[in-house]
Design an enzyme around this catalytic site. Structure first.
Site, PDB file in Angstrom:
ATOM      1  N   GLY A  10       0.822  -1.209   0.000  1.00  0.00           N
ATOM      2  CA  GLY A  10       0.000   0.000   0.000  1.00  0.00           C
ATOM      3  C   GLY A  10       0.854   1.257   0.000  1.00  0.00           C
ATOM      4  CB  ALA A  11       1.883   3.650  -2.388  1.00  0.00           C
ATOM      5  N   GLY A  12      -0.419   4.395   0.447  1.00  0.00           N
ATOM      6  CA  GLY A  12      -1.229   5.483   0.995  1.00  0.00           C
ATOM      7  C   GLY A  12      -0.350   6.276   1.957  1.00  0.00           C
ATOM      8  CE1 TYR A  13      -1.931  11.906   2.923  1.00  0.00           C
ATOM      9  CE2 TYR A  13      -3.908  10.559   2.932  1.00  0.00           C
ATOM     10  CZ  TYR A  13      -3.257  11.723   2.590  1.00  0.00           C
ATOM     11  OH  TYR A  13      -3.920  12.696   1.904  1.00  0.00           O
ATOM     12  CE  LYS A  38      -6.724  -2.300  -5.454  1.00  0.00           C
ATOM     13  NZ  LYS A  38      -8.045  -2.078  -4.853  1.00  0.00           N
ATOM     14  CD  GLU A 170     -12.908  17.438   5.351  1.00  0.00           C
ATOM     15  OE1 GLU A 170     -12.439  16.491   4.696  1.00  0.00           O
ATOM     16  OE2 GLU A 170     -12.207  18.258   5.979  1.00  0.00           O
ATOM     17  CG  ASP A 301      -7.553   4.607   7.832  1.00  0.00           C
ATOM     18  OD1 ASP A 301      -6.870   5.305   8.596  1.00  0.00           O
ATOM     19  OD2 ASP A 301      -8.451   5.072   7.116  1.00  0.00           O
ATOM     20  CD  GLN A 319      -3.297  14.985  13.553  1.00  0.00           C
ATOM     21  OE1 GLN A 319      -2.785  15.516  14.522  1.00  0.00           O
ATOM     22  NE2 GLN A 319      -4.565  15.132  13.300  1.00  0.00           N
ATOM     23  CE  LYS A 378      -9.323  19.561   5.578  1.00  0.00           C
ATOM     24  NZ  LYS A 378      -8.360  18.541   5.275  1.00  0.00           N
TER      25      LYS A 378
HETATM   26  P1  FAD Z   1      -4.965   4.870   2.330  1.00  0.00           P
HETATM   27  O1  FAD Z   1      -4.625   6.307   2.261  1.00  0.00           O
HETATM   28  O2  FAD Z   1      -6.354   4.436   2.072  1.00  0.00           O
HETATM   29  O3  FAD Z   1      -3.992   4.097   1.317  1.00  0.00           O
HETATM   30  C1  FAD Z   1      -4.097   2.736   1.057  1.00  0.00           C
HETATM   31  C2  FAD Z   1      -3.315   2.433  -0.203  1.00  0.00           C
HETATM   32  O4  FAD Z   1      -3.362   1.020  -0.424  1.00  0.00           O
HETATM   33  C3  FAD Z   1      -3.883   3.090  -1.456  1.00  0.00           C
HETATM   34  O5  FAD Z   1      -2.844   3.607  -2.229  1.00  0.00           O
HETATM   35  C4  FAD Z   1      -4.562   1.936  -2.187  1.00  0.00           C
HETATM   36  O6  FAD Z   1      -4.576   2.084  -3.577  1.00  0.00           O
HETATM   37  C5  FAD Z   1      -3.691   0.754  -1.773  1.00  0.00           C
HETATM   38  N1  FAD Z   1      -4.386  -0.527  -1.846  1.00  0.00           N
HETATM   39  C6  FAD Z   1      -5.579  -0.830  -1.282  1.00  0.00           C
HETATM   40  N2  FAD Z   1      -5.887  -2.122  -1.533  1.00  0.00           N
HETATM   41  C7  FAD Z   1      -4.860  -2.625  -2.267  1.00  0.00           C
HETATM   42  C8  FAD Z   1      -4.598  -3.910  -2.812  1.00  0.00           C
HETATM   43  N3  FAD Z   1      -5.440  -4.926  -2.657  1.00  0.00           N
HETATM   44  N4  FAD Z   1      -3.454  -4.073  -3.490  1.00  0.00           N
HETATM   45  C9  FAD Z   1      -2.579  -3.050  -3.656  1.00  0.00           C
HETATM   46  N5  FAD Z   1      -2.771  -1.834  -3.145  1.00  0.00           N
HETATM   47  C10 FAD Z   1      -3.904  -1.611  -2.475  1.00  0.00           C
HETATM   48  N6  FAD Z   1      -7.504  12.217   7.800  1.00  0.00           N
HETATM   49  C11 FAD Z   1      -6.877  13.293   8.323  1.00  0.00           C
HETATM   50  O7  FAD Z   1      -5.967  13.148   9.156  1.00  0.00           O
HETATM   51  N7  FAD Z   1      -7.189  14.564   7.926  1.00  0.00           N
HETATM   52  C12 FAD Z   1      -8.130  14.810   6.987  1.00  0.00           C
HETATM   53  O8  FAD Z   1      -8.397  15.973   6.649  1.00  0.00           O
HETATM   54  C13 FAD Z   1      -8.818  13.703   6.421  1.00  0.00           C
HETATM   55  N8  FAD Z   1      -9.741  13.902   5.466  1.00  0.00           N
HETATM   56  C14 FAD Z   1     -10.363  12.822   4.884  1.00  0.00           C
HETATM   57  C15 FAD Z   1     -11.312  13.064   3.889  1.00  0.00           C
HETATM   58  C16 FAD Z   1     -11.961  12.008   3.302  1.00  0.00           C
HETATM   59  C17 FAD Z   1     -12.984  12.276   2.231  1.00  0.00           C
HETATM   60  C18 FAD Z   1     -11.665  10.669   3.709  1.00  0.00           C
HETATM   61  C19 FAD Z   1     -12.361   9.515   3.048  1.00  0.00           C
HETATM   62  C20 FAD Z   1     -10.724  10.433   4.696  1.00  0.00           C
HETATM   63  C21 FAD Z   1     -10.065  11.505   5.300  1.00  0.00           C
HETATM   64  N9  FAD Z   1      -9.114  11.314   6.310  1.00  0.00           N
HETATM   65  C22 FAD Z   1      -8.473  12.391   6.864  1.00  0.00           C
HETATM   66  C23 FAD Z   1      -8.739   9.959   6.737  1.00  0.00           C
HETATM   67  C24 FAD Z   1      -7.489   9.524   5.946  1.00  0.00           C
HETATM   68  O9  FAD Z   1      -7.698   9.701   4.564  1.00  0.00           O
HETATM   69  C25 FAD Z   1      -7.139   8.067   6.232  1.00  0.00           C
HETATM   70  O10 FAD Z   1      -7.023   7.901   7.615  1.00  0.00           O
HETATM   71  C26 FAD Z   1      -5.819   7.735   5.548  1.00  0.00           C
HETATM   72  O11 FAD Z   1      -5.964   7.783   4.153  1.00  0.00           O
HETATM   73  C27 FAD Z   1      -5.324   6.348   5.962  1.00  0.00           C
HETATM   74  O12 FAD Z   1      -4.089   6.123   5.346  1.00  0.00           O
HETATM   75  P2  FAD Z   1      -3.663   4.655   4.938  1.00  0.00           P
HETATM   76  O13 FAD Z   1      -2.260   4.736   4.437  1.00  0.00           O
HETATM   77  O14 FAD Z   1      -3.966   3.691   6.011  1.00  0.00           O
HETATM   78  O15 FAD Z   1      -4.615   4.245   3.728  1.00  0.00           O
HETATM   79  P1  NAD Z   2     -17.037   8.627  10.953  1.00  0.00           P
HETATM   80  O1  NAD Z   2     -17.120   7.308  11.598  1.00  0.00           O
HETATM   81  O2  NAD Z   2     -16.204   9.678  11.550  1.00  0.00           O
HETATM   82  O3  NAD Z   2     -18.508   9.239  10.769  1.00  0.00           O
HETATM   83  C1  NAD Z   2     -19.568   8.443  10.281  1.00  0.00           C
HETATM   84  C2  NAD Z   2     -20.901   9.081  10.636  1.00  0.00           C
HETATM   85  O4  NAD Z   2     -21.935   8.272  10.057  1.00  0.00           O
HETATM   86  C3  NAD Z   2     -21.154   9.127  12.130  1.00  0.00           C
HETATM   87  O5  NAD Z   2     -21.573  10.430  12.465  1.00  0.00           O
HETATM   88  C4  NAD Z   2     -22.229   8.074  12.349  1.00  0.00           C
HETATM   89  O6  NAD Z   2     -23.104   8.382  13.418  1.00  0.00           O
HETATM   90  C5  NAD Z   2     -22.957   8.107  11.020  1.00  0.00           C
HETATM   91  N1  NAD Z   2     -23.711   6.872  10.740  1.00  0.00           N
HETATM   92  C6  NAD Z   2     -23.366   5.592  11.030  1.00  0.00           C
HETATM   93  N2  NAD Z   2     -24.330   4.735  10.633  1.00  0.00           N
HETATM   94  C7  NAD Z   2     -25.299   5.486  10.067  1.00  0.00           C
HETATM   95  C8  NAD Z   2     -26.548   5.178   9.457  1.00  0.00           C
HETATM   96  N3  NAD Z   2     -27.012   3.930   9.362  1.00  0.00           N
HETATM   97  N4  NAD Z   2     -27.303   6.195   8.973  1.00  0.00           N
HETATM   98  C9  NAD Z   2     -26.857   7.476   9.049  1.00  0.00           C
HETATM   99  N5  NAD Z   2     -25.693   7.822   9.627  1.00  0.00           N
HETATM  100  C10 NAD Z   2     -24.907   6.847  10.115  1.00  0.00           C
HETATM  101  O7  NAD Z   2     -16.562   8.313   9.447  1.00  0.00           O
HETATM  102  P2  NAD Z   2     -15.986   9.255   8.309  1.00  0.00           P
HETATM  103  O8  NAD Z   2     -16.642  10.594   8.328  1.00  0.00           O
HETATM  104  O9  NAD Z   2     -16.053   8.456   7.068  1.00  0.00           O
HETATM  105  O10 NAD Z   2     -14.476   9.445   8.724  1.00  0.00           O
HETATM  106  C11 NAD Z   2     -13.596   8.315   8.723  1.00  0.00           C
HETATM  107  C12 NAD Z   2     -12.296   8.695   9.406  1.00  0.00           C
HETATM  108  O11 NAD Z   2     -11.615   9.676   8.636  1.00  0.00           O
HETATM  109  C13 NAD Z   2     -12.508   9.298  10.791  1.00  0.00           C
HETATM  110  O12 NAD Z   2     -11.496   8.858  11.631  1.00  0.00           O
HETATM  111  C14 NAD Z   2     -12.361  10.773  10.559  1.00  0.00           C
HETATM  112  O13 NAD Z   2     -11.864  11.437  11.709  1.00  0.00           O
HETATM  113  C15 NAD Z   2     -11.370  10.819   9.423  1.00  0.00           C
HETATM  114  N6  NAD Z   2     -11.606  12.041   8.633  1.00  0.00           N
HETATM  115  C16 NAD Z   2     -11.011  13.170   9.075  1.00  0.00           C
HETATM  116  C17 NAD Z   2     -11.230  14.347   8.393  1.00  0.00           C
HETATM  117  C18 NAD Z   2     -10.577  15.603   8.874  1.00  0.00           C
HETATM  118  O14 NAD Z   2      -9.771  15.542   9.790  1.00  0.00           O
HETATM  119  N7  NAD Z   2     -10.871  16.737   8.281  1.00  0.00           N
HETATM  120  C19 NAD Z   2     -12.067  14.363   7.256  1.00  0.00           C
HETATM  121  C20 NAD Z   2     -12.665  13.169   6.849  1.00  0.00           C
HETATM  122  C21 NAD Z   2     -12.430  12.002   7.552  1.00  0.00           C
END
Ligand code: FAD
Ligand code: NAD
Length: 403
Positions: A10-13, A38, A170, A301, A319, A378
């Site tokens: 995985g090349a995520g964060y 991937k 968001e 994650d 983070q 942000k």
């Molecule tokens: P990911 O970033 O999901 O990376 C996983 C990597 O694994 C990807 O490159 C993917 O392609 C790869 N992968 C997956 N499956 C396979 C496979 N089978 N084979 C090969 N490669 C694969 N967190 C914050 O701290 N601040 C924020 O502002 C924030 N905003 C967010 C906004 C949104 C809309 C979402 C959805 C999440 C946000 N988060 C935020 C949460 C944050 O994005 C996740 O916690 C973070 O991405 C986790 O990092 P990771 O490396 O575990 O996984």
């Molecule tokens: P979350 O778990 O933080 O929020 C999910 C929301 O869906 C909750 O409020 C929950 O009560 C609601 N929910 C659950 N079941 C439901 C149902 N059946 N019907 C309606 N509502 C329902 O998940 P997320 O927003 O996807 O965030 C995932 C992770 O990513 C979290 O750790 C979050 O902190 C992080 N994240 C951080 C940022 C940021 O820092 N700016 C932005 C996006 C995500």
């Protein structure tokens, strides 16, 4: 002596930061570092709500993995991981089988549907860059069809967002800015569009500062977004979602688009890996290793850590993933040298939740921020994440600078 193989999945964060830290700590001849992902690009998961709403293009939220790795130290393999078996130390991928001396699993999150019927099939999820593009295209398709349909069906223009957590809010912030543009582009009267956020808990952003939440709700409502709070989604169908409004009271919201943003779980491959897990997340040891498997680290994650002060898991965030990566890299090097590993201690700096390009709310180092100040913060956080992985060149190439 044979050089150890460090296999990073995985090349995520989490995964990419682990590699970037490892390449600083490990000499060219000291280890074979293999990174499997991937795609040949990394995407900023934290910007996916923007790509989903169409306020950023998909190419703006991603960059080439090879542009940030030192290829004299790291071999990058573009492949999908199909299975992990920590008992036999084998990882099956679309590019063949790999074994390892040290394994780092950083395969990220998947949307959690809690077994609610129909969601897997009929709702879209902000899961990765291609899924984000699908959401953007689906919404545009509904607008385009509304304009050309002989008999106009206004429910095409209803968008339901399930979950008012950070991802849901968001995404709504971006939609609030994007809808007027779409209306103009597709000749759709703004009053025909309905955006409804459905939240199960009794408040938006459960657990976040109430004053900041109130600001966010007010700002989003001023852009026409409706909230249905304390009303869990209980079913999704091709026509929309059913929500529970009371003991035996339900309502059906007919909608052309349903986006599910109601929580995340770890990558499903964890469930068949042989490591004990909960919703595909591994309750890691203090040094980020998988219990019982001293050569396996989990980052991001897919890892679960309890915040002992409140006895609840730390939220899965970029983070934390990037901070964990620093410890994982150091601990692998420590093991290679026969030294003790160190404990991972999160240094939480706060949370900023975007409400569209120029608005946000934040609780940073104990200070509450709203509006432009929070929005600038942000962007600083987003640019810092780029800097940590690719230094100044990556910030110049991909950074966010508009105030
Ligand atoms: P990911 O970033 O999901 O990376 C996983 C990597 O694994 C990807 O490159 C993917 O392609 C790869 N992968 C997956 N499956 C396979 C496979 N089978 N084979 C090969 N490669 C694969 N967190 C914050 O701290 N601040 C924020 O502002 C924030 N905003 C967010 C906004 C949104 C809309 C979402 C959805 C999440 C946000 N988060 C935020 C949460 C944050 O994005 C996740 O916690 C973070 O991405 C986790 O990092 P990771 O490396 O575990 O996984
Ligand atoms: P979350 O778990 O933080 O929020 C999910 C929301 O869906 C909750 O409020 C929950 O009560 C609601 N929910 C659950 N079941 C439901 C149902 N059946 N019907 C309606 N509502 C329902 O998940 P997320 O927003 O996807 O965030 C995932 C992770 O990513 C979290 O750790 C979050 O902190 C992080 N994240 C951080 C940022 C940021 O820092 N700016 C932005 C996006 C995500």
């Amino acid at each position: 002596m044979k050089r150890p193989t460090i296999l990073v999945l995985g090349a995520g964060y989490g995964g990419l930061s682990t590699v970037v830290n490892l390449q600083k700590l490990v000499g060219t001849d000291e280890a074979d570092i293999i990174l499997v992902n991937k795609n040949d690009y990394h995407y900023e998961s934290t910007w996916l709500h923007e790509a989903s709403a169409g306020t950023l293009r998909p190419d703006q939220v991603r960059y080439d993995v090879k542009s940030v790795i030192n290829q004299s130290k790291v071999t990058f393999v573009k492949a999908t991981v199909d299975a992990i078996d920590v008992n036999t130390k084998k990882v099956a991928t679309s590019a063949g089988e790999y074994t390892y001396d040290y394994l780092v699993i950083g395969l990220g999150f998947e949307g959690e549907t809690f077994g609610i019927p129909g969601l897997d099939k009929y709702a879209l999820s902000i899961a990765n860059v291609n899924a984000a593009r699908q959401i953007r295209d689906h919404i545009e398709y509904q607008f385009a069809n509304w304009s050309t349909d002989d008999v106009q069906d206004d429910t095409r223009l209803t968008i339901v967002v399930g979950g008012a957590g950070f991802s849901g809010i968001e995404f709504l912030g971006e939609l609030g800015n994007r809808i007027p543009e779409l209306c103009k582009e597709y000749d759709v009267p703004k009053e025909k569009v309905r955006v409804v956020c459905v939240e199960a808990a009794p408040m938006v952003l459960p657990g976040f500062d109430p004053e900041l939440v109130e600001y966010a709700v007010r700002r989003l409502e001023s852009k026409g977004i409706e909230f249905s709070i304390g009303t869990p989604v209980v079913e999704a169908t091709p026509e929309g979602v059913k929500i529970k409004k009371g003991e035996d009271e339900f309502e059906f919201i007919t909608a052309g688009t349903v986006v599910w943003a109601a929580g995340v779980r770890g990558n499903r491959l964890i469930e068949s890996s042989g490591i004990e897990n909960m919703r595909a997340r591994v309750k890691v040891d203090k040094d980020m290793r998988a219990p019982g498997f001293p050569d396996v680290f989990i980052v991001g994650d897919c890892a679960l850590m309890i915040n002992e002060e409140i006895n609840r898991p730390y939220p899965p965030t970029a983070q934390i993933a990037m901070q964990q990566a620093v410890t994982v890299a150091k601990n692998i090097v420590a093991l290679m040298k026969g030294n003790d590993t160190e404990e991972f201690v999160p240094a939480l700096k706060g949370t900023v939740c975007s409400l569209g390009e120029h608005d946000a709310i934040g609780d940073v180092m104990g200070r509450k921020l709203t509006g432009t100040k929070a929005s600038i913060m942000k962007k600083v956080i987003d640019n810092r994440a780029l800097y940590m992985i690719g230094g100044v060149p990556l910030v110049i190439k991909k950074g966010k600078f508009s105030l």
